[in-house]
Scaffold this motif. Structure first.
Motif, PDB file in Angstrom:
ATOM      1  N   MET A  83       0.869  -1.170   0.000  1.00 52.79           N
ATOM      2  CA  MET A  83       0.000   0.000   0.000  1.00 52.79           C
ATOM      3  C   MET A  83       0.911   1.226   0.000  1.00 52.79           C
ATOM      4  SD  MET A  83      -2.862   1.181   2.814  1.00 52.79           S
ATOM      5  CE  MET A  83      -4.169   0.080   2.291  1.00 52.79           C
ATOM      6  N   HIS A  84       0.673   2.147  -0.957  1.00 54.62           N
ATOM      7  CA  HIS A  84       1.497   3.346  -1.096  1.00 54.62           C
ATOM      8  C   HIS A  84       0.728   4.601  -0.696  1.00 54.62           C
ATOM      9  CE1 HIS A  84       3.443   0.475  -3.911  1.00 54.62           C
ATOM     10  NE2 HIS A  84       4.550   1.023  -3.409  1.00 54.62           N
ATOM     11  N   GLU A  85       1.471   5.661  -0.347  1.00 56.17           N
ATOM     12  CA  GLU A  85       0.858   6.927   0.060  1.00 56.17           C
ATOM     13  C   GLU A  85       0.142   7.631  -1.082  1.00 56.17           C
ATOM     14  OE1 GLU A  85       3.824   9.415   1.874  1.00 56.17           O
ATOM     15  OE2 GLU A  85       3.799   8.266   3.736  1.00 56.17           O
ATOM     16  N   ALA A  86       0.649   7.499  -2.312  1.00 56.53           N
ATOM     17  CA  ALA A  86       0.088   8.203  -3.467  1.00 56.53           C
ATOM     18  C   ALA A  86      -0.216   7.220  -4.588  1.00 56.53           C
ATOM     19  CB  ALA A  86       1.073   9.274  -3.935  1.00 56.53           C
ATOM     20  N   LEU A  87      -0.883   7.716  -5.610  1.00 56.51           N
ATOM     21  CA  LEU A  87      -1.241   6.890  -6.764  1.00 56.51           C
ATOM     22  C   LEU A  87      -0.015   6.255  -7.411  1.00 56.51           C
ATOM     23  CD1 LEU A  87      -3.205   5.886  -8.995  1.00 56.51           C
ATOM     24  CD2 LEU A  87      -2.911   8.110 -10.094  1.00 56.51           C
ATOM     25  N   ARG A  95       2.288   0.427   4.196  1.00 58.51           N
ATOM     26  CA  ARG A  95       2.569  -0.869   4.812  1.00 58.51           C
ATOM     27  C   ARG A  95       2.307  -1.975   3.811  1.00 58.51           C
ATOM     28  NH1 ARG A  95      -1.461  -4.236   6.457  1.00 58.51           N
ATOM     29  NH2 ARG A  95      -3.537  -3.453   6.870  1.00 58.51           N
ATOM     30  N   GLU A  96       2.692  -3.183   4.143  1.00 54.56           N
ATOM     31  CA  GLU A  96       2.423  -4.349   3.309  1.00 54.56           C
ATOM     32  C   GLU A  96       1.010  -4.848   3.594  1.00 54.56           C
ATOM     33  OE1 GLU A  96       4.412  -5.750   0.848  1.00 54.56           O
ATOM     34  OE2 GLU A  96       5.516  -3.894   1.235  1.00 54.56           O
ATOM     35  N   ILE A  97       0.318  -5.212   2.537  1.00 56.64           N
ATOM     36  CA  ILE A  97      -1.024  -5.794   2.651  1.00 56.64           C
ATOM     37  C   ILE A  97      -0.849  -7.303   2.506  1.00 56.64           C
ATOM     38  CG2 ILE A  97      -3.335  -5.912   1.622  1.00 56.64           C
ATOM     39  CD1 ILE A  97      -2.704  -3.208   2.893  1.00 56.64           C
ATOM     40  N   GLU A  98      -1.393  -8.039   3.450  1.00 54.62           N
ATOM     41  CA  GLU A  98      -1.260  -9.495   3.433  1.00 54.62           C
ATOM     42  C   GLU A  98      -2.312 -10.134   2.534  1.00 54.62           C
ATOM     43  OE1 GLU A  98      -1.753 -10.588   7.526  1.00 54.62           O
ATOM     44  OE2 GLU A  98      -0.076  -9.322   8.182  1.00 54.62           O
ATOM     45  N   ALA A 122      -7.665  -0.297   4.751  1.00 53.72           N
ATOM     46  CA  ALA A 122      -7.553  -1.664   5.248  1.00 53.72           C
ATOM     47  C   ALA A 122      -8.515  -1.857   6.420  1.00 53.72           C
ATOM     48  CB  ALA A 122      -6.118  -1.945   5.680  1.00 53.72           C
ATOM     49  N   GLU A 123      -9.323  -2.900   6.340  1.00 52.03           N
ATOM     50  CA  GLU A 123     -10.282  -3.190   7.407  1.00 52.03           C
ATOM     51  C   GLU A 123      -9.555  -3.527   8.714  1.00 52.03           C
ATOM     52  OE1 GLU A 123     -12.823  -6.911   7.505  1.00 52.03           O
ATOM     53  OE2 GLU A 123     -14.318  -5.413   6.886  1.00 52.03           O
ATOM     54  N   LYS A 124      -8.398  -4.135   8.600  1.00 55.72           N
ATOM     55  CA  LYS A 124      -7.622  -4.621   9.741  1.00 55.72           C
ATOM     56  C   LYS A 124      -7.220  -3.501  10.708  1.00 55.72           C
ATOM     57  CE  LYS A 124      -3.175  -6.999  10.385  1.00 55.72           C
ATOM     58  NZ  LYS A 124      -2.106  -7.668   9.623  1.00 55.72           N
ATOM     59  N   ASP A 125      -6.702  -2.376  10.162  1.00 61.23           N
ATOM     60  CA  ASP A 125      -6.185  -1.326  11.044  1.00 61.23           C
ATOM     61  C   ASP A 125      -6.519   0.091  10.586  1.00 61.23           C
ATOM     62  OD1 ASP A 125      -4.590  -1.077   8.823  1.00 61.23           O
ATOM     63  OD2 ASP A 125      -2.698  -1.477   9.867  1.00 61.23           O
ATOM     64  N   GLY A 126      -7.318   0.228   9.520  1.00 64.32           N
ATOM     65  CA  GLY A 126      -7.701   1.555   9.041  1.00 64.32           C
ATOM     66  C   GLY A 126      -6.639   2.247   8.205  1.00 64.32           C
ATOM     67  N   ALA A 127      -5.526   1.569   7.898  1.00 61.03           N
ATOM     68  CA  ALA A 127      -4.487   2.172   7.063  1.00 61.03           C
ATOM     69  C   ALA A 127      -5.084   2.515   5.701  1.00 61.03           C
ATOM     70  CB  ALA A 127      -3.316   1.209   6.900  1.00 61.03           C
ATOM     71  N   THR A 128      -4.714   3.691   5.184  1.00 60.89           N
ATOM     72  CA  THR A 128      -5.250   4.167   3.917  1.00 60.89           C
ATOM     73  C   THR A 128      -4.119   4.440   2.946  1.00 60.89           C
ATOM     74  OG1 THR A 128      -7.124   5.182   5.048  1.00 60.89           O
ATOM     75  CG2 THR A 128      -6.666   5.973   2.838  1.00 60.89           C
ATOM     76  N   GLY A 129      -4.307   4.029   1.694  1.00 59.94           N
ATOM     77  CA  GLY A 129      -3.321   4.279   0.664  1.00 59.94           C
ATOM     78  C   GLY A 129      -3.731   3.638  -0.646  1.00 59.94           C
ATOM     79  N   TRP A 130      -2.838   3.708  -1.622  1.00 59.48           N
ATOM     80  CA  TRP A 130      -3.103   3.203  -2.967  1.00 59.48           C
ATOM     81  C   TRP A 130      -2.532   1.802  -3.149  1.00 59.48           C
ATOM     82  CZ3 TRP A 130      -5.988   5.718  -6.656  1.00 59.48           C
ATOM     83  CH2 TRP A 130      -6.401   7.006  -6.321  1.00 59.48           C
ATOM     84  N   VAL A 131      -3.357   0.924  -3.727  1.00 58.24           N
ATOM     85  CA  VAL A 131      -2.991  -0.480  -3.930  1.00 58.24           C
ATOM     86  C   VAL A 131      -3.204  -0.828  -5.400  1.00 58.24           C
ATOM     87  CG1 VAL A 131      -3.549  -2.858  -3.263  1.00 58.24           C
ATOM     88  CG2 VAL A 131      -3.715  -1.030  -1.573  1.00 58.24           C
ATOM     89  N   THR A 132      -2.328  -1.663  -5.945  1.00 56.96           N
ATOM     90  CA  THR A 132      -2.483  -2.121  -7.324  1.00 56.96           C
ATOM     91  C   THR A 132      -3.570  -3.189  -7.371  1.00 56.96           C
ATOM     92  OG1 THR A 132      -0.181  -1.630  -7.832  1.00 56.96           O
ATOM     93  CG2 THR A 132      -1.305  -3.185  -9.291  1.00 56.96           C
TER      94      THR A 132
END
Length: 147
Positions: A83-87, A95-98, A122-132
């Motif tokens: 998961m990245h901060e920007a597009l 962070r890494e998404i499992e 992310a449902e797990k911890d609320g982390a927000t970012g861009w994912v492929t």
């Protein structure tokens, strides 16, 4: 009588939606003797939307039917991903998404080069970012969760 101006099928049944078998392909110039009608055909209403294909930007109308489905808000990660901060995927990692982790799509999808990316939470911890979502022509990394 009618004259055929453009090649057309002569069908067994009245309804073009369920026309049955084609009994003859009529050619330009063929003559048709009227045995019944004319009758007006009523088509069932269709719901259509104007949209833009994300792959190449082509704009047009599409019928909403069994061949389309709304973009789902919740997805499961099929393989580990970053998961990245920007597009842009070169931006800092959040962070890494499992694999099997559940994500909610907040924005997108949109293309970064050939890759389809979406802003997720992310449902797990609320982390927000861009994912492929999908890298080029490879298999999708995220799959929609059943409702």
């Amino acid at each position: 009588h009618y004259s055929v101006l453009v090649a057309a099928p002569l069908t067994q049944k009245f309804s073009s939606a369920d026309s049955g078998e084609v009994v003859k392909e009529l050619s330009v110039g063929d003559a048709v003797m009227v045995l019944e009608g004319p009758k007006e055909e009523v088509y069932p209403a269709e719901t259509r939307v104007k949209g833009k294909a994300l792959s190449d930007g082509t704009v047009g109308w599409i019928s909403l039917s069994s061949s389309t489905t709304p973009w789902a808000p919740f997805y499961k990660c099929k393989t580990a991903s970053t998961m990245h901060e920007a597009l842009v995927s070169e931006s800092s990692a959040v962070r890494e998404i499992e694999a099997q982790e559940v994500l909610e799509v907040l924005e997108g999808p949109c293309f970064e080069g050939d890759d389809l990316r979406a802003k997720c939470c992310a449902e797990k911890d609320g982390a927000t970012g861009w994912v492929t979502v999908q890298e080029g022509d490879a298999a999708p990394r995220l799959e929609p969760l059943a409702a």
